[in-house]
Design an enzyme around this catalytic site. Structure first.
Site, mmCIF file in Angstrom:
data_model
loop_
_atom_site.group_PDB
_atom_site.id
_atom_site.type_symbol
_atom_site.label_atom_id
_atom_site.label_comp_id
_atom_site.label_asym_id
_atom_site.label_seq_id
_atom_site.Cartn_x
_atom_site.Cartn_y
_atom_site.Cartn_z
ATOM 1 N N GLU A 156 -6.827 -5.498 0.456
ATOM 2 C CA GLU A 156 -5.705 -5.114 1.871
ATOM 3 C C GLU A 156 -6.984 -5.522 3.171
ATOM 4 O OE1 GLU A 156 -2.968 -0.649 2.596
ATOM 5 O OE2 GLU A 156 -5.789 -0.550 1.977
ATOM 6 N N LYS B 147 3.768 -3.433 2.469
ATOM 7 C CA LYS B 147 3.461 -2.254 1.328
ATOM 8 C C LYS B 147 4.247 -1.344 1.368
ATOM 9 C CE LYS B 147 -0.381 1.040 1.168
ATOM 10 N NZ LYS B 147 -1.552 1.359 2.261
ATOM 11 N N CYS C 198 -2.492 -0.545 -2.088
ATOM 12 C CA CYS C 198 -3.585 0.199 -2.248
ATOM 13 C C CYS C 198 -2.579 1.424 -2.367
ATOM 14 C CB CYS C 198 -3.599 0.119 -0.459
ATOM 15 S SG CYS C 198 -5.276 1.390 -0.640
ATOM 16 N N VAL D 45 -10.322 4.658 -0.245
ATOM 17 C CA VAL D 45 -10.724 5.718 0.570
ATOM 18 C C VAL D 45 -11.016 7.230 0.017
ATOM 19 C CG1 VAL D 45 -11.221 5.136 3.097
ATOM 20 C CG2 VAL D 45 -9.470 7.233 1.985
#
Length: 269
Positions: free
Chosen positions: A38, A109, A142, A169
């Site tokens: 990404e 997205k 993601c 993350v």
């Protein structure tokens, strides 16, 4: 078919340098389909909508898509990669699928994560698929991984491979959910994550790496560590993703009882 991912550490704002680094890491490794992270050409941690707009590019006329198209033609292969897209109505966190013949898909997205909501418009393209050498490929980005409807929609549209550019993350979560998405839809999944840390705007984000390729049975066919920069590719048989039979009496899709599913509402009670 040979599918692969590139895991590396982009430097924020260094589009030319990130494109150069990606090409260097791909090196002599070859695949029919590559998945890159990404926002791989810009970095992730924007601090304002204006900064996102300044680094975003039109598709297909921006430098990132042009580079991907050049690589696809040079190596006779296909690329899926995430980038900041500049559109007339604003900036999107997008992914493209390109091949020697040009741009095949542009996906914006759907599920924006954390401060992405401050910098990007929510996607409006819906979940799409395209044929790559006779194999149907679908795109998600993601945080889409945490919404099972995303992968299921792609699978119902015929996707055999789900390409998943990411900047993860939250440790370990997507690595698990993408195995489940592969298993519950009987598809191959390719998650291309990034590594390293970005410290901007008074906040530090550490990216988790651990990119992976998963089989329709939920097996990890290839994976990387938390810090490694590398290009990894494996050989697959896409026909495995056409078999949706669980037992002689059960079929993954035809056994669904959609009339009994709650398909709308916000789920908040």
């Amino acid at each position: 078919m040979r599918i692969g991912y590139l895991q590396f550490r982009p430097e924020f704002g260094e589009v030319e340098g990130n494109l150069r680094r990606a090409r260097e890491l791909l090196g002599d490794e070859r695949a029919d389909l590559w998945v890159l992270p990404e926002l791989f050409s810009t970095g992730y941690q924007f601090t304002s909508p204006q900064e996102a707009r300044e680094l975003a590019e039109p598709v297909p006329d921006g430098p990132t898509t042009r580079a991907l198209l050049a690589w696809a033609r040079e190596w006779s292969c296909y690329f899926v990669a995430g980038l900041a897209e500049l559109a007339p109505q604003g900036v999107y966190n997008s992914a493209v699928l390109v091949g020697p013949q040009g741009l095949l898909l542009l996906y914006r997205k759907t599920h924006l994560f954390y401060r992405e909501k401050e910098h990007f418009l929510p996607g409006d393209t819906g979940f799409q698929v395209a044929e790559v050498g006779g194999v149907v490929v679908g795109l998600m980005v993601c945080f889409d991984h945490l919404f099972p409807e995303a992968a299921r929609t792609l699978a119902l549209k015929g996707a055999q491979v789900i390409a998943h550019p990411a900047n993860l993350v939250l440790p370990g979560i997507a690595q698990l959910t993408m195995r489940v998405r592969a298993l519950e839809n009987r598809v191959f999944t390719v998650t291309a994550n990034r590594v390293g840390e970005e410290r901007r705007g008074g906040e530090a984000l550490r990216f988790t790496g651990q990119s992976q390729i998963v089989s329709p049975r939920g097996e990890v066919l290839a994976g990387s560590g938390e810090e490694t920069e590398e290009a990894v590719a494996v050989e697959i048989d896409p026909r495995e993703a056409l078999d949706k039979e669980i037992t002689p009496f059960n079929h993954l899709f035809s056994d669904r009882r959609v009339g009994l599913y709650e398909l709308c509402g916000d789920g908040r009670g």
